[in-house]
Design an enzyme around this catalytic site. Structure first.
Site, PDB file in Angstrom:
ATOM      1  NE  ARG A   1      -0.430  17.073 -34.752  1.00  0.00           N
ATOM      2  CZ  ARG A   1      -1.331  16.597 -33.735  1.00  0.00           C
ATOM      3  NH1 ARG A   1      -2.118  16.323 -35.336  1.00  0.00           N
ATOM      4  NH2 ARG A   1      -1.785  16.822 -33.479  1.00  0.00           N
ATOM      5  N   GLY A   2       1.053  13.974 -34.425  1.00  0.00           N
ATOM      6  CA  GLY A   2       0.835  12.938 -33.551  1.00  0.00           C
ATOM      7  C   GLY A   2       1.310  11.577 -33.640  1.00  0.00           C
ATOM      8  CB  ALA A   3       2.319   9.999 -31.417  1.00  0.00           C
TER       9      ALA A   3
ATOM     10  CD  GLN B   1       0.555  21.160 -31.960  1.00  0.00           C
ATOM     11  OE1 GLN B   1       0.159  22.072 -31.475  1.00  0.00           O
ATOM     12  NE2 GLN B   1       1.641  20.410 -31.667  1.00  0.00           N
TER      13      GLN B   1
ATOM     14  CG  ASP C   1       3.585  13.510 -27.937  1.00  0.00           C
ATOM     15  OD1 ASP C   1       3.320  13.591 -28.163  1.00  0.00           O
ATOM     16  OD2 ASP C   1       3.983  12.167 -29.843  1.00  0.00           O
TER      17      ASP C   1
ATOM     18  CG  ASN D   1       0.301  14.352 -24.788  1.00  0.00           C
ATOM     19  OD1 ASN D   1       0.844  13.804 -25.398  1.00  0.00           O
ATOM     20  ND2 ASN D   1      -0.683  14.926 -24.589  1.00  0.00           N
ATOM     21  CE  LYS D   2       3.283  19.167 -29.497  1.00  0.00           C
ATOM     22  NZ  LYS D   2       3.497  19.480 -29.771  1.00  0.00           N
TER      23      LYS D   2
END
Lengths: 345, 345
Positions: A47-49, A197, A238, A248-249
């Protein structure tokens, strides 16, 4: 200094650190097909753009491996379908679409070559995307470090480190750079519910690097900000719209509101591949809603009543007016965002 | 409508619903001594400011039972020590100190009676505190319901229901009242990390009562507030200063900031026993810091790296300027808070 390799491709296989299991287990998830890659993105093995982008690129390589004994016509048709499948693994991070588009353009540019050669070109391109991402991270870290004061206490959200990228990190890359440049920083890491996360991945990376830090529940941040315990907030992204609105998250928007009220600088750290030049504002960003189980169960244990209804958006949108600056590999973009974002297109 | 009895005293024993285990297990924790009561408060078998107050009162009764065969002098000395021990079980909720003070005044007023009679007087007083709390909750619910619009969507934090009180609830009591008065309300419940009182307890109470609701991670609230999905925020309180500053579960302050920025009414629901008339502002409130394990472990499972440092305050203070009103059993108190709080002393 750069020990964590979240993504590695060798012998026609993609090796991913299984981020669902950290920090309790350190396991490798091996993708041998593009379907494995699609699953790994969807289920958040990775995960993570930026990491999603590089992973998806190798997904295209694995698809090409699968179809490389087919005739050109079938190959191109199946590659198109594989790219579409990969593209739909998750909806919000634009780096996924960006990487797939870049891989598709390689197919398009080289469609007169043999299938075997196209496969080789694709693997080369994926390697370039991965290598570039690390270089881009280091450039962002360098630009970002300029705005980190000596002895700064930095708040960060989610994981934006080596695990979220090809290496080094976006927001956590700036934190790494500030630490290694001797600024004696201290980091508060939001645990980042529901997937934790921050608690599972960022706290783990910070410990690996011996960066002084404390873990907090997400709702503790507001008090720290008000009480002037935070000099600077650094988050990833993101997807960024042309006007600077940033998906974003989930939880990022809340931080940005409190930061603005109490005058704490709030920076987004993201490569230009995270900017979606096709959308004007954050209203056009598709926010992924994930399963109830992410909230009702933690490591398989139920923490809510059975059959409870849940609203579980994975991201939120921070409006540009709450953002002090966007730290990219090309420099720091500030308001007026639309004008300045177009300059780095 | 009032099926949940979190606190019950019979046959010289205090029966508590063990709130550490809900909603997975429904178990009773039995206190046979004041030390059991002190443990139950400290370890959060029972929690919620009004419930802690009533529980502590029965702790004093159990101490009197233990010491009732002693001579008067020893009895009074040991009761003094037991009250001190109970008083220190948790530092923030003022209802604990309020209930102990009230029980001590019964001892003081009746110190010329036989020890056996003092024991009986104490049990009667504890029964009154418990019964009064339910009555007070119903009065708060009635006052509170006046400001709940038809079809309101209400956001709440932590657990402030039958489990947090002698019955019915503070903020959740208002929600119950609005629901049963036919207002077709909808509730968003913050899960409330780290102890998950919202996910474990509020979601459970809402399901018991069939009140339409959804559970959310704490950081989702900000987006709901901004997007005009919330008409009203209702929270409880652990201690209210004379100027209206309110200590409540960590995360409350964050909600209040976002509510103020986006113009959503933010009400505190608390009995006057939660007001600490001895302190001028929230700066004088002692904020309990609890163990790292509450953040690093969930139901015994580790969700963070080993030996990670944690900052885990159990409460935060919402400044009076973020509060629309304080709903008490005597009516709704609004700004200027100091002046109006003194009126209901």
């Amino acid at each position: 200094m750069q020990g964590i390799k979240a993504i590695e491709f060798k012998d026609d296989k993609l090796f991913l650190i299984d981020q669902r299991k950290l920090p309790v287990l350190f396991e490798t998830f091996i993708c041998e097909s593009y379907q494995d890659v699609e699953f790994a993105i969807r289920d958040m093995v990775v995960r993570g753009a930026p990491a999603i982008g590089a992973t998806a690129a190798y997904g295209v390589v694995l698809a090409a491996k699968e179809f490389k004994n087919q005739n050109k016509e079938n190959f191109l048709e199946n590659m198109g379908k594989a790219c579409d499948d990969l593209n739909q693994a998750r909806p919000t991070a634009v780096n996924l679409m960006w990487a797939i588009k870049r891989m598709k353009s390689i197919i398009e540019l080289n469609k007169n070559l043999d299938v075997i050669e196209i496969h080789q070109m694709l693997e080369k391109e994926a390697d370039i995307i991965l290598a570039e991402d690390i270089e881009i991270n280091k450039l962002m870290a360098k630009h970002g470090n300029e705005i980190v004061p000596q002895n700064a206490t930095i708040l960060t959200h989610c994981n934006t480190g080596a695990l979220a990228t090809a290496g080094y990190g976006t927001a956590l890359g700036v934190i790494r750079e500030a630490h290694y440049s001797g600024k004696d920083i201290f980091v508060y890491a939001d645990e980042t519910r529901p997937r934790l996360q921050g608690g599972r991945l960022t706290a783990w990376e910070l410990k690996q690097e011996n960066i002084p830090s404390k873990l907090i529940a997400d709702s503790v941040a507001a008090t720290l900000i008000r009480d002037k315990n935070i000099d600077l907030i650094l988050v990833g992204a993101d997807r960024i719209a042309l006007n600077g609105d940033t998906a974003n998250k989930i939880g990022t928007f809340m931080l940005s509101v409190v930061a603005k009220v109490y005058g704490v600088p709030f920076y987004v750290v993201a490569p230009t591949s995270t900017i979606d030049f096709d959308i004007e504002t954050g209203e056009e960003i598709n926010i992924e809603e994930r399963s109830s189980e992410e909230v009702t169960h933690i490591r398989g244990n139920r923490v809510a009543p059975e059959n409870v209804e849940v609203f579980n958006p994975a991201f939120d949108v921070t409006p540009n007016e709450n953002i002090t600056g966007i730290i990219t590999e090309k420099g720091i973009v500030r308001a007026p965002f639309r004008e300045n974002i177009l300059k780095i297109k």
